[in-house]
Design an enzyme around this catalytic site. Structure first.
Site, PDB file in Angstrom:
ATOM      1  CB  ALA A  66      -0.937  -0.015   1.202  1.00 32.56           C
ATOM      2  CB  SER A  67      -0.063   4.826   0.010  1.00 35.41           C
ATOM      3  OG  SER A  67      -0.884   4.813   1.158  1.00 35.41           O
ATOM      4  CE  LYS A 123       0.339  -1.512   7.589  1.00 36.03           C
ATOM      5  NZ  LYS A 123      -1.009  -1.129   8.085  1.00 36.03           N
ATOM      6  CG  ASP A 133      -9.165   1.202   5.397  1.00 35.00           C
ATOM      7  OD1 ASP A 133      -9.946   1.425   4.449  1.00 35.00           O
ATOM      8  OD2 ASP A 133      -7.966   0.904   5.226  1.00 35.00           O
TER       9      ASP A 133
END
Length: 520
Positions: A133-134, A152, A287
């Site tokens: 992801a970003s 992560k 989210d």
């Protein structure tokens, strides 16, 4: 001056990217936007018209512009009052995906952050990330003691890139507020600030780990809704390790049917969990797209990715509950009253006119079939009509409204003929009874009385100190007044009035206590 020149060139570059995707319409909010759009379309290579909806075109442009613009798009998805319902809905599906960085860099970051040899930390580590992801990417791994985990890792240099783009966003927001008075109520600078705060939290993975831990505690006793456990020994500012969860995406209805999962029962579980997050805990997953929700063979829902979380304080939850109940029962007068009581609408506005506006929103939506009623859409339309009543933007409600729309969309995928709010109705009624009914009022009064009693010793102590100022520190009083205080004055029958120093302290204490309660 340097900032002006730098951001002017960057704004032109951004406009050219928007032009290539035929998505220049946001420039209408920027002073001189039409001229900027003209030059952008004139100079942008491969500029073309597109048949896609405006929101989809904008989403593609933001994906090309990079991480900060993707996050900006996700923030704008909560601002239907600013960009409209349709564009906001399209931006809600904005894909936060970027090309991954190399596993070699990921391992170097992990080793530096955790200050341990990599082989000591992990026995096996997948070279290819499962998600990129970003802000970060995720790898599956196995620890030396055999546990399967998800790791992560923050993107390298991401903080520098975001700082540069945030400066551009602030610069544009400042210009809009300075030159567009009608848009100040939409708080563009505050919107960028909310984006900055959210991104800063996401860039310290310890905060995400803490959010996951709190979320796990909230659902510790719920076997149907699972939050993976954090591995704190393998978590640092740029690295987070948590238990790996397995299952299929919650929107993969074919796989759910093959596994024999009852989708109606699954929707009831998910709807109940969402209600508990918002109203019971005031702490919700903001989210909640299908890629963050997984279902196993038993029907248990597992949740991942806690970078974006929302909070709603108790008073706002009470206002929100009354507001929604008013809409659902068509009590538009109460809906209007709640807005005034909460301070959302200024007192100088007409309650009757605002009540009429609420009816104009509620009737078209509530007149539909139960399965088609969208509370998220209702709130979105409510925010859109507030400009004429001077209602300021409520950021916490905007994030909640966006999350509601995503949750409602997911509920229609799982079971098109059911409504998640109807499934949550028993929980809603119980929560309303506990928090807004007579029992709740009695409980609140009892708590206030207990708090007052706990403060009483401090109040008495303060009163005694105040009395000592009157009697011991030289405050000049008339001799007759002093005599009366000491009980030396006659009551007309030659007897003392009995007004001693201790009596004075008691009266001062009572007065102070009354003032404390009155001013609370």
């Amino acid at each position: 001056m340097i900032r002006f020149v730098r951001n002017s060139f960057r704004l032109l570059g951004m406009a050219r990217t928007l032009a290539r995707h035929d998505a220049l319409f946001p420039l209408a909010l920027v002073p001189g936007g039409k001229l900027l759009a003209f030059f952008a379309r004139l100079t942008a290579p491969f500029s073309r018209r597109s048949d896609l909806p405006p929101g989809r075109r904008l989403a593609r442009a933001l994906e090309e512009l990079g991480p900060a613009f993707i996050k900006l798009g996700q923030t704008l998805a909560t601002r239907s009052d600013l960009i409209g319902d349709d564009v906001a809905a399209d931006l809600s599906s904005l894909q936060d995906r970027l090309p991954p960085f190399s596993v070699k860099i990921a391992k170097r970051i992990i080793t530096e952050q955790l200050a341990e040899p990599f082989d000591v930390l992990f026995d096996q580590f997948d070279d290819e990330p499962v998600a990129a992801a970003s802000i970060a990417q995720v790898h599956f791994a196995t620890t030396p003691d055999g546990r399967e985990v998800a790791v992560k890792v923050l993107r390298p240099d991401i903080k520098v890139r975001f700082a540069r783009d945030l400066d551009l966003f602030y610069w544009v927001a400042e210009i809009v507020e300075l030159t567009q008075p009608r848009l100040r109520r939409l708080k563009p600078i505050e919107t960028v600030k909310a984006l900055e705060d959210s991104v800063h939290l996401e860039m310290d993975l310890r905060f995400e780990a803490a959010a996951a831990s709190e979320f796990r505690d909230n659902f510790d006793s719920d076997p149907t809704y699972y939050i993976p456990q954090i591995d704190w020994e393998r978590t640092a500012e740029h690295v987070m390790t948590m238990e790996r969860v397995k299952g299929v995406r919650i929107d993969n209805v074919e796989a759910l049917d093959r596994m024999g999962v009852d989708r109606s029962a699954l929707l009831a579980k998910a709807a109940g969990a969402f209600f508990q997050q918002v109203f019971r805990d005031g702490f919700f997953h903001a989210d909640m797209h299908p890629g963050n929700l997984f279902v196993d063979e038993t029907g248990q829902v597992s949740v991942v990715d806690f970078g974006i979380m929302g909070r709603v304080d108790k008073q706002t939850r009470l206002y929100l509950a009354e507001m929604l109940l008013g809409f659902l029962t068509r009590d538009y007068h109460r809906v209007a009253e709640v807005h005034f009581e909460a301070g959302y609408v200024p007192r100088n506005q007409s309650l009757e006119n605002f009540q009429q506006a609420c009816r104009s929103i509620g009737e078209p939506i509530l007149g539909k079939e139960l399965a088609d009623i969208s509370v998220g859409r209702l709130l979105g339309q409510l925010f859109q009509v507030t400009e004429q009543f001077g209602m300021e933007t409520q950021p916490q409600l905007l994030m909640l409204q966006k999350t509601m729309i995503v949750a409602e969309g997911l509920s229609r995928i799982l079971s098109p003929n059911e409504n998640m709010w109807e499934l949550s109705r028993p929980l809603i009624e119980e929560w309303m009874r506990e928090n807004l009914g007579p029992e709740a009022k009695i409980k609140e009064a009892t708590l206030q009385a207990g708090s007052m009693l706990r403060r009483l010793p401090r109040v008495l102590e303060a009163a005694e100190q105040a009395a000592s100022v009157f009697t011991d520190q030289g405050l000049r009083l008339h001799p007759d007044t002093i005599a009366a205080m000491r009980g030396k004055a006659s009551n007309g029958q030659g007897k003392s009035t009995g007004f001693s120093r201790h009596t004075l302290i008691l009266w001062v204490a009572i007065a102070a206590l009354g003032a404390a309660v009155f001013l609370k």
